[in-house]
Design a protein around this motif. Sequence first.
Motif, PDB file in Angstrom:
ATOM      1  N   ALA A 318       0.849  -1.194   0.000  1.00 12.37           N
ATOM      2  CA  ALA A 318       0.000   0.000   0.000  1.00 12.37           C
ATOM      3  C   ALA A 318       0.880   1.237   0.000  1.00 12.37           C
ATOM      4  CB  ALA A 318      -0.906  -0.010   1.227  1.00 12.37           C
ATOM      5  N   GLU A 319       0.225   2.365  -0.121  1.00 12.95           N
ATOM      6  CA  GLU A 319       0.947   3.627  -0.176  1.00 12.95           C
ATOM      7  C   GLU A 319       1.293   4.131   1.218  1.00 12.95           C
ATOM      8  OE1 GLU A 319       1.625   5.404  -3.190  1.00 12.95           O
ATOM      9  OE2 GLU A 319       1.074   3.481  -4.041  1.00 12.95           O
ATOM     10  N   VAL A 320       2.359   4.918   1.265  1.00  9.70           N
ATOM     11  CA  VAL A 320       2.674   5.671   2.466  1.00  9.70           C
ATOM     12  C   VAL A 320       1.719   6.864   2.541  1.00  9.70           C
ATOM     13  CG1 VAL A 320       4.416   7.206   3.484  1.00  9.70           C
ATOM     14  CG2 VAL A 320       5.080   4.980   2.590  1.00  9.70           C
ATOM     15  N   VAL A 321       1.286   7.206   3.746  1.00  9.40           N
ATOM     16  CA  VAL A 321       0.429   8.367   3.942  1.00  9.40           C
ATOM     17  C   VAL A 321       1.194   9.398   4.757  1.00  9.40           C
ATOM     18  CG1 VAL A 321      -1.732   9.238   4.930  1.00  9.40           C
ATOM     19  CG2 VAL A 321      -1.653   6.981   3.850  1.00  9.40           C
ATOM     20  N   LEU A 322       1.161  10.649   4.315  1.00  9.08           N
ATOM     21  CA  LEU A 322       1.745  11.758   5.053  1.00  9.08           C
ATOM     22  C   LEU A 322       0.632  12.529   5.741  1.00  9.08           C
ATOM     23  CD1 LEU A 322       4.361  13.164   2.515  1.00  9.08           C
ATOM     24  CD2 LEU A 322       4.663  11.406   4.245  1.00  9.08           C
ATOM     25  N   GLN A 323       0.932  13.072   6.934  1.00  9.75           N
ATOM     26  CA  GLN A 323      -0.048  13.886   7.620  1.00  9.75           C
ATOM     27  C   GLN A 323       0.659  14.983   8.416  1.00  9.75           C
ATOM     28  OE1 GLN A 323      -2.220  11.252  10.210  1.00  9.75           O
ATOM     29  NE2 GLN A 323      -0.552  11.012  11.656  1.00  9.75           N
ATOM     30  N   ILE A 324      -0.023  16.103   8.562  1.00 13.10           N
ATOM     31  CA  ILE A 324       0.470  17.207   9.378  1.00 13.10           C
ATOM     32  C   ILE A 324      -0.512  17.411  10.518  1.00 13.10           C
ATOM     33  CG2 ILE A 324       0.962  19.680   9.458  1.00 13.10           C
ATOM     34  CD1 ILE A 324       1.809  19.555   6.559  1.00 13.10           C
ATOM     35  N   VAL A 325       0.020  17.494  11.744  1.00 15.26           N
ATOM     36  CA  VAL A 325      -0.788  17.692  12.941  1.00 15.26           C
ATOM     37  C   VAL A 325      -0.369  19.007  13.591  1.00 15.26           C
ATOM     38  CG1 VAL A 325      -1.312  16.792  15.257  1.00 15.26           C
ATOM     39  CG2 VAL A 325      -1.136  15.226  13.322  1.00 15.26           C
ATOM     40  N   ASP A 326      -1.345  19.777  14.052  1.00 19.92           N
ATOM     41  CA  ASP A 326      -1.043  21.022  14.765  1.00 19.92           C
ATOM     42  C   ASP A 326      -0.364  20.687  16.089  1.00 19.92           C
ATOM     43  OD1 ASP A 326      -1.994  23.200  16.897  1.00 19.92           O
ATOM     44  OD2 ASP A 326      -1.920  24.150  14.923  1.00 19.92           O
ATOM     45  N   ALA A 327       0.759  21.341  16.363  1.00 24.50           N
ATOM     46  CA  ALA A 327       1.554  21.002  17.538  1.00 24.50           C
ATOM     47  C   ALA A 327       0.871  21.384  18.842  1.00 24.50           C
ATOM     48  CB  ALA A 327       2.922  21.685  17.455  1.00 24.50           C
ATOM     49  N   ARG A 328      -0.107  22.280  18.811  1.00 20.57           N
ATOM     50  CA  ARG A 328      -0.764  22.727  20.044  1.00 20.57           C
ATOM     51  C   ARG A 328      -2.150  22.104  20.213  1.00 20.57           C
ATOM     52  NH1 ARG A 328       1.910  26.875  17.632  1.00 20.57           N
ATOM     53  NH2 ARG A 328       3.590  27.850  18.836  1.00 20.57           N
ATOM     54  N   SER A 329      -2.986  22.219  19.204  1.00 20.53           N
ATOM     55  CA  SER A 329      -4.340  21.681  19.322  1.00 20.53           C
ATOM     56  C   SER A 329      -4.394  20.180  19.069  1.00 20.53           C
ATOM     57  CB  SER A 329      -5.270  22.383  18.330  1.00 20.53           C
ATOM     58  OG  SER A 329      -4.959  22.016  16.987  1.00 20.53           O
ATOM     59  N   LEU A 330      -3.363  19.632  18.431  1.00 19.54           N
ATOM     60  CA  LEU A 330      -3.265  18.214  18.071  1.00 19.54           C
ATOM     61  C   LEU A 330      -4.283  17.805  17.019  1.00 19.54           C
ATOM     62  CD1 LEU A 330      -2.688  16.662  21.613  1.00 19.54           C
ATOM     63  CD2 LEU A 330      -1.001  17.560  20.006  1.00 19.54           C
ATOM     64  N   GLN A 331      -4.909  18.780  16.379  1.00 20.08           N
ATOM     65  CA  GLN A 331      -5.864  18.490  15.317  1.00 20.08           C
ATOM     66  C   GLN A 331      -5.131  18.152  14.021  1.00 20.08           C
ATOM     67  OE1 GLN A 331      -9.222  18.288  15.643  1.00 20.08           O
ATOM     68  NE2 GLN A 331      -8.882  18.628  17.833  1.00 20.08           N
ATOM     69  N   LEU A 332      -5.708  17.252  13.251  1.00 18.79           N
ATOM     70  CA  LEU A 332      -5.149  16.890  11.955  1.00 18.79           C
ATOM     71  C   LEU A 332      -5.363  18.050  10.981  1.00 18.79           C
ATOM     72  CD1 LEU A 332      -3.852  14.600  10.254  1.00 18.79           C
ATOM     73  CD2 LEU A 332      -6.171  13.897   9.645  1.00 18.79           C
ATOM     74  N   VAL A 333      -4.269  18.539  10.404  1.00 20.53           N
ATOM     75  CA  VAL A 333      -4.323  19.680   9.494  1.00 20.53           C
ATOM     76  C   VAL A 333      -4.407  19.233   8.040  1.00 20.53           C
ATOM     77  CG1 VAL A 333      -3.047  21.718   8.677  1.00 20.53           C
ATOM     78  CG2 VAL A 333      -3.054  21.144  11.114  1.00 20.53           C
ATOM     79  N   TRP A 334      -3.690  18.153   7.700  1.00 18.96           N
ATOM     80  CA  TRP A 334      -3.566  17.748   6.294  1.00 18.96           C
ATOM     81  C   TRP A 334      -3.094  16.312   6.242  1.00 18.96           C
ATOM     82  CZ3 TRP A 334       1.157  16.285   4.027  1.00 18.96           C
ATOM     83  CH2 TRP A 334       1.183  16.200   2.629  1.00 18.96           C
ATOM     84  N   HIS A 335      -3.591  15.572   5.269  1.00 19.49           N
ATOM     85  CA  HIS A 335      -3.029  14.241   5.014  1.00 19.49           C
ATOM     86  C   HIS A 335      -3.185  13.919   3.541  1.00 19.49           C
ATOM     87  CE1 HIS A 335      -7.206  12.850   5.124  1.00 19.49           C
ATOM     88  NE2 HIS A 335      -6.795  11.729   4.568  1.00 19.49           N
ATOM     89  N   LYS A 336      -2.249  13.106   3.042  1.00 20.23           N
ATOM     90  CA  LYS A 336      -2.234  12.792   1.621  1.00 20.23           C
ATOM     91  C   LYS A 336      -1.446  11.510   1.395  1.00 20.23           C
ATOM     92  CE  LYS A 336      -2.092  15.581  -2.580  1.00 20.23           C
ATOM     93  NZ  LYS A 336      -1.670  16.891  -3.150  1.00 20.23           N
ATOM     94  N   SER A 337      -1.951  10.668   0.506  1.00 16.94           N
ATOM     95  CA  SER A 337      -1.258   9.432   0.155  1.00 16.94           C
ATOM     96  C   SER A 337      -0.147   9.728  -0.837  1.00 16.94           C
ATOM     97  CB  SER A 337      -2.243   8.431  -0.452  1.00 16.94           C
ATOM     98  OG  SER A 337      -1.563   7.371  -1.078  1.00 16.94           O
ATOM     99  N   SER A 338       0.920   8.954  -0.769  1.00 15.25           N
ATOM    100  CA  SER A 338       2.001   9.122  -1.744  1.00 15.25           C
ATOM    101  C   SER A 338       1.530   8.807  -3.160  1.00 15.25           C
ATOM    102  CB  SER A 338       3.201   8.233  -1.371  1.00 15.25           C
ATOM    103  OG  SER A 338       2.823   6.870  -1.327  1.00 15.25           O
ATOM    104  N   ARG A 339       0.415   8.097  -3.305  1.00 12.24           N
ATOM    105  CA  ARG A 339      -0.147   7.841  -4.632  1.00 12.24           C
ATOM    106  C   ARG A 339      -0.569   9.141  -5.312  1.00 12.24           C
ATOM    107  NH1 ARG A 339      -1.658   3.392  -7.090  1.00 12.24           N
ATOM    108  NH2 ARG A 339      -1.504   2.141  -5.189  1.00 12.24           N
ATOM    109  N   GLU A 340      -0.891  10.144  -4.500  1.00 16.22           N
ATOM    110  CA  GLU A 340      -1.281  11.446  -5.030  1.00 16.22           C
ATOM    111  C   GLU A 340      -0.087  12.378  -5.213  1.00 16.22           C
ATOM    112  OE1 GLU A 340      -5.034  12.889  -2.984  1.00 16.22           O
ATOM    113  OE2 GLU A 340      -4.284  11.423  -1.534  1.00 16.22           O
ATOM    114  N   LEU A 345       9.293   9.115  -5.203  1.00 17.28           N
ATOM    115  CA  LEU A 345       9.600   7.877  -5.900  1.00 17.28           C
ATOM    116  C   LEU A 345       9.476   6.679  -4.963  1.00 17.28           C
ATOM    117  CD1 LEU A 345      12.736   9.159  -7.834  1.00 17.28           C
ATOM    118  CD2 LEU A 345      10.365   9.128  -8.618  1.00 17.28           C
ATOM    119  N   LEU A 346       9.337   5.490  -5.574  1.00 20.62           N
ATOM    120  CA  LEU A 346       9.261   4.223  -4.828  1.00 20.62           C
ATOM    121  C   LEU A 346       8.145   4.250  -3.788  1.00 20.62           C
ATOM    122  CD1 LEU A 346      13.057   3.457  -4.278  1.00 20.62           C
ATOM    123  CD2 LEU A 346      11.573   2.662  -6.107  1.00 20.62           C
ATOM    124  N   ASP A 347       6.995   4.858  -4.143  1.00 20.60           N
ATOM    125  CA  ASP A 347       5.839   4.896  -3.251  1.00 20.60           C
ATOM    126  C   ASP A 347       6.141   5.538  -1.899  1.00 20.60           C
ATOM    127  OD1 ASP A 347       4.353   3.717  -5.198  1.00 20.60           O
ATOM    128  OD2 ASP A 347       4.483   1.694  -4.368  1.00 20.60           O
TER     129      ASP A 347
END
Length: 395
Positions: A318-340, A345-347
């Motif tokens: 499967a693909e690797v998924v990247l995500q960004i989390v706010d350092a204070r609120s701990l809310q998920l800000v962004w996520h995206k699969s390496s397929r996108e 390279l190399l998934d």
Amino acid sequence: MNIPRRAIGPLGIALVVFFVLPLLVPATVRLLRPADQAEELGEVEASAIYQGEDGSLRMLRVMKHSTTQDDVFVLLDNDLQARQLLGQPQRIVLPRAQLRQPARLRSEANGQLSLLLNDRHWWLRQPAQTAFEPMDAALRQRFAAELGTGVSRYAFGEQREPGLLEVTSNTGDRYALYWASGELYPWAERLQRWQQRPWAQYPQTVSRIDYADFDTDVAQYGLPTMLLQFAQKVRPGEFERWPRLSVHSSADQQVRAAPRLYQPVSDGFVVSRQALRDAGITQIAAVAQVPVQFSGEVLARNADRVLMRYDETPTTAAEVVLQIVDARSLQLVWHKSSREMPQLLLDGAQLAAQAWPGGFYLTTSANLPALVIDNAGQTLYDFQPQKRLPSPGED
């Protein structure tokens, strides 16, 4: 045919080395190379992003080519927005290494840039400077008793030990060097010295988030990891180290035998109280907004955001998924699969990242520049807009 990603690593690397890199390296160089640059540059060995005093975003690249006798390093400094070279390239010539060792570049917390060449020479650039200065002589002078005979090898510490430089003297002795705090320890003592710090006397705490591994009798799937938030004691001016904690199930035999030795972090899961004491951790809990993920890893962090990666599934390709989390609120800000993200390279295998105050710089296989994204995950600079090549086993 579906081949697990871990199994196709060597095949994918070979594909990149023999078929992709010859196309990518010249294209990446041309993107920021001045038209009248006549000197041979060679290949990209290392790169870093930093902000200039005027707030502009800049890129430093270390290029390398070799002659029969010398290794020639050319350091190029570019303004990314203007796409122009800043000043004259710095040229460093060293005796050719018998074994190829890629240049290594690290952005330090205080704005300095550290550069290792052939793993034998250490260079440092201050924030207000435009050129790197050799540090070998200064190091021998500062620690004459331990390193007066010279240094045979340098290596950067892992991501969890920012500022650590591993140094091996010409006598074969190995040391942990923290140049910013002026500390040099025998390598075997570094963990013990950190665990024995007088944490109760430290005046400040900082909030951190990081992954913990599952070390339980009941975890039978993949490589699960849990994202934790915790407060850690610090003393200004002292080197930092971020612990890698382990999560245990409250149903584990060792936990049931001595429950007071463990502290709950979520429903059904605990961590060792001794591990918390050793790391100066005063409070800890699971990040409820982020579920259990597989092979989770923090890639980089700045004051506002934490960039992480994880595997989408525990066992299948499967693909690797990247995500960004706010350092204070701990809310998920962004996520995206390496397929996108065709630039990875190399998934997304061999993915690395460096933080800058406004976001993150991503590099892909063989240290090739890939993307600069901001703290919201938006792409600011795309270094490899080429069509994504299929992985081995894909149709």
